[in-house]
Write an enzyme that holds these catalytic residues in place. Structure first.
Site, PDB file in Angstrom:
ATOM      1  CB  ILE A 185       0.474   6.470   1.912  1.00  0.00           C
ATOM      2  CG1 ILE A 185       1.847   6.642   2.582  1.00  0.00           C
ATOM      3  CG2 ILE A 185      -0.216   5.580   3.111  1.00  0.00           C
ATOM      4  CD1 ILE A 185       2.022   7.757   3.682  1.00  0.00           C
ATOM      5  CB  CYS A 186      -3.098   3.254  -1.195  1.00  0.00           C
ATOM      6  SG  CYS A 186      -4.619   2.795  -1.767  1.00  0.00           S
ATOM      7  CG  LEU A 187      -4.462   4.636   5.496  1.00  0.00           C
ATOM      8  CD1 LEU A 187      -4.858   3.215   5.597  1.00  0.00           C
ATOM      9  CD2 LEU A 187      -3.501   5.179   6.692  1.00  0.00           C
ATOM     10  CD  GLN A 242      -0.304   4.498  -3.922  1.00  0.00           C
ATOM     11  OE1 GLN A 242      -1.085   4.975  -3.332  1.00  0.00           O
ATOM     12  NE2 GLN A 242       0.134   5.265  -5.008  1.00  0.00           N
ATOM     13  CG  ASN A 254      -1.844  -1.225   1.330  1.00  0.00           C
ATOM     14  OD1 ASN A 254      -1.485  -2.171   2.156  1.00  0.00           O
ATOM     15  ND2 ASN A 254      -2.794  -1.253   0.412  1.00  0.00           N
TER      16      ASN A 254
END
Lengths: 318, 194
Positions: B87-89, B122, B79
């Site tokens: 960042i993929c959050l 991500q 991610n």
């Protein structure tokens, strides 16, 4: 020291997957780009919303309009809706439309409540809700929220409450209230205040709300509050309305303008009164709970959206 | 206009228990618009022992808009972009709420290191590796932690050089170091036995 070079041999897909990825993308591919894109799509959607002019599109609250604007909106629409609007217009005189940005329930509630206090100058009600708000603050503290996360939002709403009461230097007029409610920096803070109150109430009574939430979204109470209550722009459902109404001790009437069928007796408009749970009404006055059960806030619900309704002054209550 | 008062309070709140949480935030210069966060790699993960730095930009609309975060320390994680640290959050995007803080956001990043979500990647390459070949993923992640997230440890090139001087081929040394997560002694043992 360049492990990528070494990895490149093994990760052949690496290069082929991101052919355009160079070091210059380092600073350009960011979360905010994605969010900007997201916002652009939302703005595009907003343009598609019919019957609201470009100028009006971004205004948080429109001016009060006669209910006949609704009939105009649905002129070429469903006959059932037109009939329902006719029924509504027997009891309601006007509508104030709110921006469809996912915060419409909270914004409608905010304006309607503050407007009611401004017009009624009901100091007892202000004292009552102030005590409830104090309780909400304690709830959040006991749930582990750091004071600084919510105190500004609470302070701003209490300030608005104080300002709509007349006779002080800081008192504001109805026109000021409209202007202020349209000011994003005030309006969003108040919306967030309500989101805190709603979330705190749901968490405090998680056993009560759990079955509703499971039915709605199949998530835990905690997860629901984090994903569907606390973020701005998340739409409100009956769970939010029950929680806010209970926490603040304010009854809310919602009129439902949808295509649901009508009985043989003729067209009627469904409504639901959200009456605060008695046990949770703080500071019940000696006059009794019955004082609270007549909602002074009426919202019009059309699937996915809330606006404010104004009853006819002398006409019979619906 | 950045809400300096709130950020000030957040800094105090975040740093008061950094010994326990492994999370801290410092101002970058005098401006409240640019900060650097630090999180420790969670125990029992390939990131254990690492210290990860996160670039934080505070938007003017904070706390209504999320802080913009990106890993400065290179990290191998489904991610997190291995290229640019993006960042993929969800909470850093549409699930952000003013009820959250820099500390809760950094705690979420720490939790993300413990529990990757390869289904919502991500970095597609890392995610694919995580799903198809976990041992290689874990080895690479450990190697990256060792190489980039341990400031005190010896650089990987020095280790390679030492092992090559012992007579092992360069390519094999690098591969072995990666497999054991950068531990020089473990690599030597493996090279001797293997």
């Amino acid at each position: 020291m360049q492990p990528e070079e070494k990895l490149a041999g093994e990760e052949v897909e690496y290069q082929t997957c991101d052919p355009g990825f160079t070091t210059t993308d380092w600073a350009t591919f960011r979360d905010d780009d994605i969010m900007q894109q997201h916002n652009a799509i939302q703005a595009e959607e907003a343009v598609k919303k019919p019957y609201v002019s470009d100028k009006e599109r971004n205004i948080i609250f429109l001016m009060q309009e006669p209910l006949s604007v609704l009939s105009e909106e649905y002129q070429s629409g469903s006959p059932i809706l037109l009939e329902k609007i006719q029924v509504l217009s027997e009891s309601y005189a006007a509508i104030r439309r709110t921006r469809g940005d996912g915060n419409c329930f909270f914004r409608s509630f905010m304006f309607s409540y503050l407007e009611h206090i401004l017009e009624s100058q009901d100091k007892a009600e202000v004292d009552r809700i102030t005590a409830n708000i104090e309780q909400c603050k304690k709830t959040l503290q006991s749930l582990g929220y750091a004071d600084f996360t919510f105190e500004d939002f609470f302070a701003l709403f209490l300030e608005q409450l104080e300002n709509v009461l007349q006779g002080n230097e800081s008192s504001i007029s109805h026109e000021d209230l409209v202007q202020r409610s349209r000011d994003q920096s005030v309006s969003d803070y108040v919306v967030m205040f309500f989101r805190f109150v709603t979330s705190g109430e749901i968490r405090r009574r998680s056993e009560f709300f759990e079955p509703f939430i499971l039915g709605l979204s199949n998530t835990t109470v905690e997860q629901f509050c984090k994903t569907s209550v606390e973020p701005m722009g998340e739409e409100s459902d009956h769970v939010h309305i029950i929680a806010l109404s209970d926490a603040l001790g304010v009854p809310i009437r919602v009129m439902y303008l949808d295509r649901s069928s009508c009985d043989a007796e003729g067209v009627s408009v469904n409504h639901h009164d959200f009456i605060p749970t008695v046990g949770d009404v703080q500071n019940t006055t000696s006059k009794g709970v019955s004082d609270f059960v007549k909602p002074f806030i009426t919202l019009l619900y059309r699937p996915g959206h809330y606006d404010i309704l104004y009853p006819k002054q002398s006409g019979k209550q619906y | 206009m950045v809400d300096c008062a709130r950020i000030q309070k957040e800094l105090v709140d975040c740093n008061k228990d950094k010994g326990i949480s492994g999370i801290s935030v410092t101002l970058d210069g005098d401006e409240f618009t640019h900060l650097t966060g630090t999180i420790t790699g969670p125990v029992g993960t390939p990131y254990e022992g690492g210290i990860f730095q996160i670039d934080i930009q505070m938007p003017g609309e904070y706390p209504f808009e999320p802080p913009k975060m990106r890993f400065l320390t290179k990290v191998w994680h489904p991610n997190i972009s291995s290229q640019n640290g993006a960042i993929c959050l969800d909470i850093l995007k549409d699930q952000w709420s003013p009820a959250l803080t820099l500390k809760t956001a950094l705690l979420s990043l720490q939790a993300l290191l413990s529990a990757p979500e390869p289904g919502d990647p991500q970095d597609a390459v890392v995610a694919q590796q995580y799903l198809r070949d976990y041992p290689t993923f874990a080895g690479t992640a450990r190697y990256w932690t060792e190489t980039f997230a341990k400031r005190s440890s010896m650089g990987i090139e020095e280790k390679v050089q030492k092992l090559v001087e012992m007579g092992f081929p360069d390519v094999l040394v690098r591969k072995t170091l990666e497999i054991v997560g950068g531990d020089e002694n473990m690599a030597l043992e493996k090279l001797c036995t293997g």
